[in-house]
Each structure stands twice: as structure tokens, then as C-alpha cells.
Design an enzyme around this catalytic site. Structure first.
Site, PDB file in Angstrom:
ATOM      1  N   ARG A   1       0.817  -1.227   0.000  1.00  0.00           N
ATOM      2  CA  ARG A   1       0.000   0.000   0.000  1.00  0.00           C
ATOM      3  C   ARG A   1       0.845   1.269   0.000  1.00  0.00           C
ATOM      4  O   ARG A   1       0.447   2.280  -0.556  1.00  0.00           O
ATOM      5  CB  ARG A   1      -0.879   0.019   1.252  1.00  0.00           C
ATOM      6  CG  ARG A   1      -2.121  -0.837   1.132  1.00  0.00           C
ATOM      7  CD  ARG A   1      -2.871  -0.802   2.426  1.00  0.00           C
ATOM      8  NE  ARG A   1      -3.618   0.427   2.531  1.00  0.00           N
ATOM      9  CZ  ARG A   1      -4.952   0.481   2.550  1.00  0.00           C
ATOM     10  NH1 ARG A   1      -5.653  -0.619   2.467  1.00  0.00           N
ATOM     11  NH2 ARG A   1      -5.577   1.621   2.653  1.00  0.00           N
TER      12      ARG A   1
ATOM     13  N   LYS B   1       2.189 -17.971   5.314  1.00  0.00           N
ATOM     14  CA  LYS B   1       1.182 -18.101   6.355  1.00  0.00           C
ATOM     15  C   LYS B   1       0.835 -16.750   6.971  1.00  0.00           C
ATOM     16  O   LYS B   1       1.613 -15.824   6.803  1.00  0.00           O
ATOM     17  CB  LYS B   1       1.675 -19.080   7.432  1.00  0.00           C
ATOM     18  CG  LYS B   1       2.723 -18.490   8.401  1.00  0.00           C
ATOM     19  CD  LYS B   1       3.132 -19.529   9.393  1.00  0.00           C
ATOM     20  CE  LYS B   1       2.710 -19.203  10.774  1.00  0.00           C
ATOM     21  NZ  LYS B   1       3.668 -18.460  11.581  1.00  0.00           N
TER      22      LYS B   1
ATOM     23  N   ASP C   1       6.254 -23.053   4.246  1.00  0.00           N
ATOM     24  CA  ASP C   1       6.508 -23.252   5.673  1.00  0.00           C
ATOM     25  C   ASP C   1       8.008 -23.070   5.796  1.00  0.00           C
ATOM     26  O   ASP C   1       8.779 -23.921   5.325  1.00  0.00           O
ATOM     27  CB  ASP C   1       6.091 -24.661   6.110  1.00  0.00           C
ATOM     28  CG  ASP C   1       6.286 -24.835   7.613  1.00  0.00           C
ATOM     29  OD1 ASP C   1       7.347 -24.423   8.127  1.00  0.00           O
ATOM     30  OD2 ASP C   1       5.384 -25.357   8.276  1.00  0.00           O
ATOM     31  N   HIS C   2       8.436 -21.942   6.374  1.00  0.00           N
ATOM     32  CA  HIS C   2       9.860 -21.627   6.234  1.00  0.00           C
ATOM     33  C   HIS C   2      10.756 -22.647   6.930  1.00  0.00           C
ATOM     34  O   HIS C   2      11.940 -22.736   6.634  1.00  0.00           O
ATOM     35  CB  HIS C   2      10.160 -20.187   6.670  1.00  0.00           C
ATOM     36  CG  HIS C   2      10.278 -19.983   8.141  1.00  0.00           C
ATOM     37  ND1 HIS C   2       9.196 -19.820   8.963  1.00  0.00           N
ATOM     38  CD2 HIS C   2      11.361 -19.923   8.956  1.00  0.00           C
ATOM     39  CE1 HIS C   2       9.599 -19.652  10.211  1.00  0.00           C
ATOM     40  NE2 HIS C   2      10.917 -19.713  10.236  1.00  0.00           N
TER      41      HIS C   2
ATOM     42  N   LYS D   1      14.944 -24.616   5.956  1.00  0.00           N
ATOM     43  CA  LYS D   1      16.145 -24.640   6.812  1.00  0.00           C
ATOM     44  C   LYS D   1      17.007 -25.855   6.467  1.00  0.00           C
ATOM     45  O   LYS D   1      16.494 -26.967   6.361  1.00  0.00           O
ATOM     46  CB  LYS D   1      15.741 -24.718   8.299  1.00  0.00           C
ATOM     47  CG  LYS D   1      15.095 -23.442   8.827  1.00  0.00           C
ATOM     48  CD  LYS D   1      14.722 -23.612  10.298  1.00  0.00           C
ATOM     49  CE  LYS D   1      13.847 -22.480  10.782  1.00  0.00           C
ATOM     50  NZ  LYS D   1      14.567 -21.362  11.371  1.00  0.00           N
TER      51      LYS D   1
ATOM     52  N   GLU E   1      11.515 -20.304  22.168  1.00  0.00           N
ATOM     53  CA  GLU E   1      11.942 -18.959  21.753  1.00  0.00           C
ATOM     54  C   GLU E   1      12.084 -18.076  22.984  1.00  0.00           C
ATOM     55  O   GLU E   1      11.342 -18.256  23.961  1.00  0.00           O
ATOM     56  CB  GLU E   1      10.900 -18.335  20.829  1.00  0.00           C
ATOM     57  CG  GLU E   1      10.678 -19.096  19.549  1.00  0.00           C
ATOM     58  CD  GLU E   1       9.745 -18.339  18.618  1.00  0.00           C
ATOM     59  OE1 GLU E   1      10.260 -17.626  17.755  1.00  0.00           O
ATOM     60  OE2 GLU E   1       8.519 -18.435  18.799  1.00  0.00           O
TER      61      GLU E   1
ATOM     62  N   HIS F   1       5.000 -25.540  11.534  1.00  0.00           N
ATOM     63  CA  HIS F   1       6.410 -25.922  11.674  1.00  0.00           C
ATOM     64  C   HIS F   1       6.591 -27.233  12.453  1.00  0.00           C
ATOM     65  O   HIS F   1       7.314 -28.127  12.029  1.00  0.00           O
ATOM     66  CB  HIS F   1       7.202 -24.828  12.385  1.00  0.00           C
ATOM     67  CG  HIS F   1       6.979 -23.452  11.822  1.00  0.00           C
ATOM     68  ND1 HIS F   1       6.832 -23.220  10.477  1.00  0.00           N
ATOM     69  CD2 HIS F   1       6.887 -22.238  12.421  1.00  0.00           C
ATOM     70  CE1 HIS F   1       6.659 -21.914  10.273  1.00  0.00           C
ATOM     71  NE2 HIS F   1       6.679 -21.303  11.443  1.00  0.00           N
TER      72      HIS F   1
HETATM   73  C1  BG6 Z   1       7.018 -17.902  12.600  1.00  0.00           C
HETATM   74  C2  BG6 Z   1       6.109 -17.566  13.747  1.00  0.00           C
HETATM   75  O1  BG6 Z   1       6.349 -18.678  11.648  1.00  0.00           O
HETATM   76  O2  BG6 Z   1       8.148 -18.610  13.088  1.00  0.00           O
HETATM   77  C3  BG6 Z   1       6.844 -16.767  14.804  1.00  0.00           C
HETATM   78  O3  BG6 Z   1       4.996 -16.827  13.271  1.00  0.00           O
HETATM   79  C4  BG6 Z   1       8.109 -17.467  15.221  1.00  0.00           C
HETATM   80  O4  BG6 Z   1       6.008 -16.534  15.928  1.00  0.00           O
HETATM   81  C5  BG6 Z   1       8.927 -17.883  14.006  1.00  0.00           C
HETATM   82  O5  BG6 Z   1       8.855 -16.567  16.035  1.00  0.00           O
HETATM   83  C6  BG6 Z   1      10.088 -18.769  14.419  1.00  0.00           C
HETATM   84  O6  BG6 Z   1      10.921 -18.986  13.326  1.00  0.00           O
HETATM   85  P1  BG6 Z   1      12.464 -19.319  13.523  1.00  0.00           P
HETATM   86  O7  BG6 Z   1      12.960 -19.550  12.146  1.00  0.00           O
HETATM   87  O8  BG6 Z   1      13.063 -18.118  14.216  1.00  0.00           O
HETATM   88  O9  BG6 Z   1      12.519 -20.543  14.393  1.00  0.00           O
END
Ligand code: BG6
Length: 486
Positions: free
Chosen positions: A46, A144, A173-174, A178, A212, A236
């Protein structure tokens, strides 16, 4: 077969993800000569930028988020030359023709990266379609949250499917990007000695922890409507479960791997409402200290009352022949004492110990796969303590260590999004999540949430800097299992 496109269109181009991950990742690919020659990148959001001001914005993001040793003035300049920008209100179809004009000729293929609020999915897809940006050579990557339950996820998937068939839809899904997560496949299926014991005969239990230290960060609007179960477990952590539990795929390709993962999701034992209080624990962080820093409670950070969980622990089961009776203990939380993601596989004890009468206590073997922040694989084995003990040999648990950090010290660790963006641009779907996977994940998650509602379960408080509510410890201790903590 890889089929690189000539254009990339980035939605959410001024967002946090773009600044921290996407722009640095694209730069990384560019600097290493991995982007298709001539690929142009159009950012859209935007915010009112033109090409020049967006390039400045992108430069600022690189300055801030690239490691010093990756900054190369010439590469930064040539990277920025690839980028343009078009402002767009994605909720209104009228803006899309101008976007299409900016992107230009897409006959060489277009990859779209869509990271947007869920309510914008449908109008965005419609806009893309009406402006001719959803043709047969366009593929779309979806970030997501893809919904917040099965019904909303189906709605999004249906809306996307109108313009993009499944083979052109790349759900991100990141965690799958990894290196260490992909390494689970290498360990399991590139070595012969794990597989014979990788089952209920060889394994006693499996723990997966994603801890975390951060709290809410700047994401109150999203996080408070999601909570730990939807934010971390629904995607994840379940992906990690699938990679650990799946049957050996016949090939490393998108169909074979995703078929096997989907079978795992469909085999997850559905948690009945009356079981939820016994096999799940939820928590919300209070004030406390993390790494010596005093931090506020979730409610104080949020600035209003909330019953959103910031911690969840679950005892799960995969109901199939291989995993019968093996608990999968899953847990994730914000404001834990350390940031680490780890899978701990505890093998069965030896059937008989000849050392027992001699004071030699045997620990069952454990395989620890540390995904982050360090990358290592550790096998805890029993060894003889040196010495001349007259009452027999003394044993001690010692680690057999494989430090991937040390072993591959000369190799740069890439951001997960480098892998995923490259695969999106080149059209390899292996590390993306298929619709049937997502929907099976939500089905399992929805049953847990229904159990919480049926039992009026509210998150239990835990102090920031602790491992969650004491009930989470009891969850495993009841079974004689102790969480692997640092
Ligand atoms: C994201 C979540 O998908 O993954 C976050 O929305 C989280 O809340 C993050 O902090 C964690 O990713 P990574 O790669 O730091 O383990």
C-alpha cells in the site's frame, strides 16, 4: 524439471518479512549468481513509493539485516537495479491493471510471493486474474497464516484454486527451507543404520521442542488471534513430526515426499475433547527475566486482557504400524530460557543389563538433532569410565558428536527463504506444503481447540524465563520421561 521464470512479484514488499528475510535472501541469491539472468523484481504494497524511494527502502533493509561480510557495494547496486515498485491497495480490483503494466511482459513466466493478511487473499487473487497476471506461466507462493482453522483454510485454498491449480501453488513453511530440517531427510534416508531401529521396536519416545526467548514483538494484531498452537504447531512442528515419522519416500521429489508426509498427518491420533486436559497443556507468560533481562507479562505487552496461549505442550501419537505406542511430546513457547529447536529421540533401554548389580546405571541411548541456533547431531551412548574399579566396570553417558557447524565451517549458512525463493522462481515444489497436508494438519489442530473450548481450558501462567507451566513437566513425568532441557 526446473523451469525458471523471468519475473518476480513481491506482495507485502514493505513489510517486516520483506525487510528481514525476503530482500536479504534475494540479494544473497543475486550476489551468488543464482537468480535467472534478467529476472526483474517488482515490489508492491500500500505504501506510496516509486522505484527510486523503494530502492532506498530496500537498501536500508540490506544495510540493517545483511551480515557485514555479505555486503558488497557492487552486488548491492546491481541487485537494486533489478527492483521496481508499484503501490497497490489489494482490496480494490482497480489498481491491478497498473500493477500488470509495471510488471510488463510475463510470457517468460512470473513467480508471485504473496504474504498478506488472510482477508486480502481473495481480492488479490481476483485482481491478479482480472489483470492477466494469473496465466499458465504464473506460479504463486503463499505465506502463512493460511487461515486459522480447517474451514478458513479451505476458503483460502478454494479462492486460490480458481486462478492457480495445485501444481502452481507453493505454500510456504519456512522450516522446510532450513538446512537442518532438510538434514533430517539426509540423516534418515542417507544412512543405513537408523532405519532398522526407527520404529516402535527401537524407539521409546520422541520429543520436539521449539523454544523462543522473544515475546510478542510487534505482532500483537496477528499473534493474539493465533496463539502458539496455530502459530507454531499447526505448521512448523507438525512438519518436523512428518519428517521424523514418515515412511521412506521412493524419490526426492515433490510427489513422493509430500505423499508420505500427508500420510503421517492423516495418521495423527485425533485428540478427543475429554482427553484434551490430560494430553495438552497451555500457558501464557507472566513477567520475569530472560537472559538476565527483565521482561513484561504477555498481558502487559499486549495492553489488554487475553486468553491467548503463548506456550503449548502436547502428547501426540501417530497411529500406524511403525509408531504404535510411541508418544511424540511436542512443545513450543515464547519467553523460554533459551532459543533452541531440537528433536530428541529416545531409544528403548537394553533388554538386560549385565552391569546392573555393579552399580552401573544404564541410560537409554538418545539421538539429539539440534536444528538451531547451533546445528549438531549428538548420539548419547554409554561408555566405560577409565579406572581400575574392582567391583566391575563403571559406565557413563557420553556424547558422540557431529557438529555440522564445524564440519561445514567454510560453507555459508543460507536463510531458509533463499532456498524457498529459489525453488519458487525455478518451480520445484518439493519443499512446499500441499493442500491435503495443510488440511489434514488443520483437522488435527481443530480437534484440540474444540477440546479446549469444551473443557473451558485457559492457559496457565508461567514466568518468563522458565520452561512453561509445571503441568507441562507433569505431562511427560507421568510417563517416566523427562524433557531434554538445556
Ligand atoms: C514464525 C512464527 O512462523 O516462526 C513466529 O509466526 C516465530 O512466531 C517464528 O517466532 C520462528 O521462526 P524461527 O525460524 O526463528 O525458528
Amino acid at each position: 524439471m526446473r523451469d525458471p521464470v523471468g519475473k518476480l512479484l513481491l506482495f507485502g514488499a514493505t513489510g517486516d518479512l520483506a525487510q528481514r528475510m525476503l530482500l536479504p535472501s534475494l540479494y544473497g541469491l543475486h550476489a551468488d549468481g543464482l537468480l535467472p539472468e534478467g529476472l526483474t523484481i517488482t515490489g508492491t504494497a500500500r505504501s506510496d513509493h516509486d522505484d527510486v524511494s523503494y530502492r532506498k527502502f530496500a537498501k536500508h533493509a540490506l544495510d540493517e539485516f545483511l551480515p557485514e561480510d555479505r555486503k558488497d557495494d557492487k552486488a548491492v547496486k546491481t541487485f537494486l537495479d533489478r527492483i521496481g515498485y508499484q503501490a497497490l491497495d489489494a482490496s480494490k480490483v482497480e489498481g491491478f491493471p497498473a500493477l500488470a503494466e509495471k510488471v510488463g511482459d510475463v510470457s517468460g513466466g512470473l513467480a508471485i510471493f504473496l504474504s498478506t493478511a488472510p482477508f486480502l487473499f481473495e481480492p488479490t487473487i481476483k485482481g491478479l486474474e482480472s489483470a492477466g497476471l494469473a496465466g499458465p506461466r504464473t506460479r504463486i507462493g503463499l505465506e502463512k497464516p493460511l487461515g486459522y482453522d480447517l474451514a478458513s483454510s479451505k476458503e483460502i485454498n478454494d479462492a486460490v484454486a480458481i486462478a492457480f491449480p495445485e501444481d502452481r501453488t507453493f505454500r510456504i513453511d519456512h522450516y522446510l527451507g532450513k538446512e537442518t530440517v532438510q538434514n533430517i531427510l539426509a540423516l534418515r534416508f542417507g544412512n543405513s543404520f537408523f532405519e532398522p531401529v526407527w520404529n516402535a521396536q527401537g524407539i521409546d519416545n520422541i520429543q520436539i521442542t521449539v523454544a523462543e526467548t522473544v515475546g510478542l514483538e510487534e505482532r500483537a494484531g496477528y499473534y493474539d488471534t493465533a496463539g502458539a498452537l496455530r502459530d507454531m504447531v499447526a505448521n512448523h512442528i507438525l512438519q518436523l513430526v512428518a519428517l521424523i515419522a514418515m515412511e521412506p519416500p521412493a524419490r526426492f521429489d515433490g510427489t513422493a515426499i509430500r505423499d508420505e508426509k500427508a500420510k503421517v498427518f492423516r495418521s495423527l491420533r485425533r485428540i478427543k475433547p475429554e482427553e484434551a486436559p490430560h494430553v495438552t497443556v497451555t500457558g501464557q507468560y507472566g513477567a520475569g527475566a530472560v537472559n538476565g533481562e527483565i521482561v513484561k507479562s504477555y498481558i502487559d505487552e499486549l495492553g489488554k486482557p487475553s486468553t491467548t496461549e503463548t506456550f503449548v505442550a502436547i502428547k501426540a501419537h501417530v497411529d500406524n504400524w511403525r509408531w504404535q505406542g510411541v508418544p511424540f511430546y511436542l512443545r513450543t513457547g515464547k519467553r523460554m530460557p533459551t532459543r533452541h529447536s531440537e528433536i530428541a529421540i529416545q531409544f528403548k533401554a537394553v533388554p538386560h543389563s549385565m552391569f546392573a548389580s555393579r552399580g552401573g546405571l544404564l541410560q537409554p541411548n538418545m539421538l539429539i538433532i539440534r536444528l538451531q541456533p547451533e546445528e549438531y547431531v549428538q548420539l548419547l551412548v554409554m561408555a566405560k569410565e577409565p579406572g581400575l574399579d574392582r567391583d566391575g566396570i563403571r559406565l557413563r553417558e557420553v556424547p558422540l558428536n557431529l557438529s555440522l557447524d564445524a564440519e561445514f565451517a567454510g560453507t555459508r549458512r543460507r536463510i531458509a527463504y533463499e532456498r524457498l525463493l529459489l525453488d519458487l522462481i525455478e518451480g520445484d515444489p518439493t519443499l512446499f506444503v500441499r493442500r491435503d497436508e495443510v488440511e489434514a494438519q488443520w483437522e488435527w489442530i481443530d480437534a484440540i481447540r474444540a477440546g479446549w473450548v469444551a473443557n473451558d481450558m485457559k492457559p496457565k501462567p508461567y514466568g518468563s524465563g522458565t520452561w512453561g507451566p509445571s503441568a507441562a513437566i507433569a505431562l511427560t513425568e507421568r510417563d517416566g520421561v523427562t524433557w531434554q532441557d538445556d
